[in-house]
Design a protein around this motif. Sequence first.
Motif, PDB file in Angstrom:
ATOM      1  N   PRO C  21       1.072  -1.169   0.045  1.00 33.57           N
ATOM      2  CA  PRO C  21      -0.212   0.492   0.247  1.00 33.57           C
ATOM      3  C   PRO C  21       0.683   0.987  -0.016  1.00 33.57           C
ATOM      4  O   PRO C  21       1.752   1.687   0.372  1.00 33.57           O
ATOM      5  CB  PRO C  21      -1.091  -0.383   1.155  1.00 33.57           C
ATOM      6  CG  PRO C  21      -0.659  -1.220   1.922  1.00 33.57           C
ATOM      7  CD  PRO C  21       0.542  -2.035   0.924  1.00 33.57           C
ATOM      8  N   GLY C  22       0.564   1.679  -0.631  1.00 34.28           N
ATOM      9  CA  GLY C  22       1.225   3.228  -0.606  1.00 34.28           C
ATOM     10  C   GLY C  22       2.327   3.166  -1.688  1.00 34.28           C
ATOM     11  O   GLY C  22       2.983   4.274  -2.109  1.00 34.28           O
ATOM     12  N   CYS C  23       2.330   2.297  -2.624  1.00 25.94           N
ATOM     13  CA  CYS C  23       4.037   1.918  -3.391  1.00 25.94           C
ATOM     14  C   CYS C  23       3.057   2.469  -4.592  1.00 25.94           C
ATOM     15  O   CYS C  23       1.840   2.420  -4.969  1.00 25.94           O
ATOM     16  CB  CYS C  23       4.307   0.495  -3.397  1.00 25.94           C
ATOM     17  SG  CYS C  23       5.368   0.288  -4.653  1.00 25.94           S
ATOM     18  N   THR C  24       4.801   3.595  -5.907  1.00 21.93           N
ATOM     19  CA  THR C  24       3.963   4.484  -6.989  1.00 21.93           C
ATOM     20  C   THR C  24       3.953   3.538  -7.850  1.00 21.93           C
ATOM     21  O   THR C  24       3.525   3.511  -8.980  1.00 21.93           O
ATOM     22  CB  THR C  24       4.384   5.573  -6.805  1.00 21.93           C
ATOM     23  OG1 THR C  24       5.627   5.221  -6.972  1.00 21.93           O
ATOM     24  CG2 THR C  24       3.339   6.133  -6.091  1.00 21.93           C
ATOM     25  N   HIS C  25       4.428   1.815  -7.952  1.00 21.50           N
ATOM     26  CA  HIS C  25       4.918   0.777  -8.766  1.00 21.50           C
ATOM     27  C   HIS C  25       3.309   1.032  -9.772  1.00 21.50           C
ATOM     28  O   HIS C  25       3.884   1.048 -10.547  1.00 21.50           O
ATOM     29  CB  HIS C  25       5.309   0.069  -8.526  1.00 21.50           C
ATOM     30  CG  HIS C  25       6.752  -0.363  -8.515  1.00 21.50           C
ATOM     31  ND1 HIS C  25       7.481   0.410  -9.260  1.00 21.50           N
ATOM     32  CD2 HIS C  25       7.769  -0.833  -7.002  1.00 21.50           C
ATOM     33  CE1 HIS C  25       9.108  -0.566  -8.764  1.00 21.50           C
ATOM     34  NE2 HIS C  25       9.142   0.021  -7.768  1.00 21.50           N
ATOM     35  N   CYS C 214       8.107   4.842  -0.769  1.00 24.85           N
ATOM     36  CA  CYS C 214       8.253   3.087  -0.017  1.00 24.85           C
ATOM     37  C   CYS C 214       8.083   2.900   1.508  1.00 24.85           C
ATOM     38  O   CYS C 214       9.105   3.120   2.270  1.00 24.85           O
ATOM     39  CB  CYS C 214       9.922   2.360  -0.354  1.00 24.85           C
ATOM     40  SG  CYS C 214       9.855   0.958   0.332  1.00 24.85           S
ATOM     41  N   PRO C 215       6.290   3.590   1.764  1.00 27.27           N
ATOM     42  CA  PRO C 215       6.606   3.434   2.644  1.00 27.27           C
ATOM     43  C   PRO C 215       6.433   2.057   4.247  1.00 27.27           C
ATOM     44  O   PRO C 215       6.924   2.789   5.241  1.00 27.27           O
ATOM     45  CB  PRO C 215       5.005   3.749   3.363  1.00 27.27           C
ATOM     46  CG  PRO C 215       4.719   4.493   1.814  1.00 27.27           C
ATOM     47  CD  PRO C 215       5.062   3.184   0.735  1.00 27.27           C
ATOM     48  N   THR C 216       6.834   1.592   3.329  1.00 31.52           N
ATOM     49  CA  THR C 216       6.897  -0.482   3.887  1.00 31.52           C
ATOM     50  C   THR C 216       8.053  -0.087   4.617  1.00 31.52           C
ATOM     51  O   THR C 216       8.795   0.115   5.885  1.00 31.52           O
ATOM     52  CB  THR C 216       6.971  -1.444   3.200  1.00 31.52           C
ATOM     53  OG1 THR C 216       5.733  -1.442   2.686  1.00 31.52           O
ATOM     54  CG2 THR C 216       7.235  -2.592   4.126  1.00 31.52           C
ATOM     55  N   PRO C 222       2.183   5.837   4.641  1.00 32.54           N
ATOM     56  CA  PRO C 222       1.957   6.398   2.973  1.00 32.54           C
ATOM     57  C   PRO C 222       1.559   7.998   2.340  1.00 32.54           C
ATOM     58  O   PRO C 222       2.102   8.669   1.812  1.00 32.54           O
ATOM     59  CB  PRO C 222       0.633   5.447   2.653  1.00 32.54           C
ATOM     60  CG  PRO C 222       0.427   4.265   3.591  1.00 32.54           C
ATOM     61  CD  PRO C 222       1.319   4.915   3.823  1.00 32.54           C
ATOM     62  N   ALA C 223       0.307   8.113   2.934  1.00 32.98           N
ATOM     63  CA  ALA C 223       0.443   9.886   3.274  1.00 32.98           C
ATOM     64  C   ALA C 223       1.618  10.429   3.182  1.00 32.98           C
ATOM     65  O   ALA C 223       1.835  11.644   2.710  1.00 32.98           O
ATOM     66  CB  ALA C 223      -0.773  10.068   3.955  1.00 32.98           C
ATOM     67  N   GLU C 224       1.208   9.994   4.409  1.00 38.29           N
ATOM     68  CA  GLU C 224       2.895  11.105   4.800  1.00 38.29           C
ATOM     69  C   GLU C 224       4.342  10.551   3.942  1.00 38.29           C
ATOM     70  O   GLU C 224       5.149  11.551   3.720  1.00 38.29           O
ATOM     71  CB  GLU C 224       3.772  10.436   6.558  1.00 38.29           C
ATOM     72  CG  GLU C 224       2.808  11.215   7.663  1.00 38.29           C
ATOM     73  CD  GLU C 224       3.226  10.094   8.476  1.00 38.29           C
ATOM     74  OE1 GLU C 224       4.385  10.974   9.105  1.00 38.29           O
ATOM     75  OE2 GLU C 224       1.947  10.096   9.823  1.00 38.29           O
ATOM     76  N   SER C 225       4.200   9.671   3.438  1.00 38.59           N
ATOM     77  CA  SER C 225       5.388   9.609   2.550  1.00 38.59           C
ATOM     78  C   SER C 225       5.490  10.348   1.701  1.00 38.59           C
ATOM     79  O   SER C 225       6.088  10.650   0.914  1.00 38.59           O
ATOM     80  CB  SER C 225       5.367   8.123   2.337  1.00 38.59           C
ATOM     81  OG  SER C 225       4.835   7.199   1.634  1.00 38.59           O
TER      82      SER C 225
END
Lengths: 181, 362, 265
Positions: C21-25, C214-216, C222-225
Amino acid sequence: MQNDVIMAGFGGQGILLIGKMLAYTGMQEGLEVSWMPSYGPEMRGGTANCTVVISDRPVGSPVIQSPRAVVAMNLPSLDKFEPMVRKGGLLLINSSLIDRSSTRDDIRILLVPANDIAMELKNPRGGNMVALGAYVGSSHAVPIDAVERVVRETFSSKPQVIDANIAALHRGYELGEQAVA
Amino acid sequence: MAKKLMKGSEAIGEAAVQAGCKLFYGYPITPQNEIPEYMSHRLPQIGGTFVQAESEVSASNMLYGAAGSGERVMTSSSSPGISLMTEAISYMAGSELPVVLVNIMRAGPGLGGILPSQADYFQATKGGGHGDYRLLVLAPWSVQEAADLVQDGFDLADHYRNPVMILGDGLIGQMMEPVEFHKDRKPIKELKEKIWAATGYDGTRPRAIINSLFLDPATLEKHNHKLQAKYAEMTRDEIRYETYGTDKDYDILIVAYGTVARVCSTAMEDLEADGIKAAMIRPISLFPFPYEAIRKAADKADAVLVVELSAGQMIEDVRLALEGNKPIHFHGRMGGMLASPEEVMEKVKEIKAGKSQEVSHV
Amino acid sequence: MSEAVFKNPGSLADVQTHYCPGCTHGVIHRMVAEIVDELGVKERTIGIAPVGCAVLAYNYFNLDFHEASHGRAPAVATGIKRARPDLMVFAYQGDGDLASIGAAEIVHCANRGEKVTVVFVNNAIYGMTGGQMAPTTLPGQIATTCPTGRDTDLAGFPIRIAEMLSTLRTPAFIARASVHKPIYAVHAKQMLREAFTYQKDDRCFSLVEILSTCPTNWGIPPAESTEWLEKNMIPYYPLGVFKRPDGEDRAPLPIRPARRPHHAE
């Protein structure tokens, strides 16, 4: 029947070339041949040598430790290969550049002033051709007229040097034949 | 075509061209530079492409891409360069890509030297890279045979979808001998259309994925079984060797491959003149290895002599072939030194006289 | 009649991806697939997957694919393109793959001017292996192999790939974009489209570096990343076109004025 020869001299004396021409002639005559150069860092500016084997049967080892003939075009080559010549073999010494003969009494020694003859023929770069002719004259490894055809083919892009090289080849051949006779 | 006097390296390049290879990716290393040099001027003449890569690592991965596109492609290198290529070789074996790799071996380990050697036998025949894979390995002893094996190699690579390695030594690369290319040469295998190649997905066939990644262990095991079945098929159908003097009686059987076998053949002639009876078997395919043929050829002999330009790597396979039934002796040179016919003769005489020590069973 | 204004691109496989989740790939995959569709080159496009988080990219595109070994995608791309110049070839690589182990391959692929396209996703960390320091990890940024933050005395400064490649004399299209917010993504797609078009027109090598989250492994939601990316990455990795094949080399064109990173230099 096998003929094998190590041809050696300075890089630039055209040693590898006459070795190739000899092997090529053998191939044209329907014989089995191999041509093996020395390779490595010493290729540059140092001594150059190649081993040519001509045989009526498939060539075994392309590297020869006790050659039936050695053509030494300069002193370092003579020093290196003189002891290796097979008993009863031939040692051809370019006496224009080497001021000693051989002390071995178990081999045939042929002194050929290759560079002097070439100069005499106004073909200063033709010393290698004299040596090739002398080797063929004394070994009859291949017929001389077949070598002549190969000389014509090899220098076909430089027709102005063909006659001079053939003249050098024949002068060497005569010397080689006389030595055998 | 008429015979031509060619350097081994050039004959290898021309053989690839004759086999329809239009792509060569490589990196300079002595003593095989004449191969890329030849290809760099030859390939443009036939509408092919030569790329000098930035490293052997890159060159071998370029092969991966071209082979995955279904094209015939070749590289050549020498020992240290092959080490760098083993990554891609493993990937190509895993992805089942047909390529021809030429290793003109030089002496090692490490940077070693540039003179002839056979010290990469293990690397070529026992893997080299990671994973359970095999290369089909062919070792020529003359310039003509090098040319023939390169052409056969492309057919075998395509047939088995597997990398094929031509394992030569510095002598093969450097020496000149007559070579003949046959214009009407037919493929030695039935060649199928490369429907697996990644050439663009238009929906008429399954998507082509050139890949060796299988995260599911059961799937990967199945893939490995498929590869092993292929190697078993090679072992059944692709063993190549020649024997010399085995029709007569003999006391000593020589086992040698590549140019060393020619040195041994000269020694055999001289031994015969001295009244010593020796025969020779020359493995041409090093994987698959002619175990059965060696076992049979050794039947008549009292002892077996292995001659190599290494510390004796092929001995392990000869020992497997003989299963302890015959004593094995060894003569080897290393570091770029060559074995001479005289040395081989002397060794055979020592064996006959009971003065040679058997290779110990470590 | 209703008109579809948003649909799955034909070049994108209709499957669920494994990305966090939150990755832009996923966004970048979609944009690449859309461009392949829009240029009408689907039937002759070959993708190359890297080793890294996108290692399974061949499952997510409806295209023929190669899986390359780690870092070698530009060499594989070269091999394909030289064998089949009629094919459109793109390599999809991360920052560990491209900027570390594959540094030689990308430099020489670009320098030879191979007419291929490289989609370079830079998230400043090793993702698949679990958050180790990458050549692109920012000064002071924490990773599992630099637990107190990247020490530039020991690890040097992050490599700016787009800037580095744009110094090569060989004509190329080199750009950097980001997809962390829609407006940036629109620009990113324009750059990707330009890159693929240069290949389609047989012009030059093209590479678009795309900043990614890469939030993980960054260890933030994710939002903060996306905020972290904007605040920390864009100042060090300015966005814009760095090089065009017509020789029009120019300074980076940031979408916003770059701010100096508080913990850099």
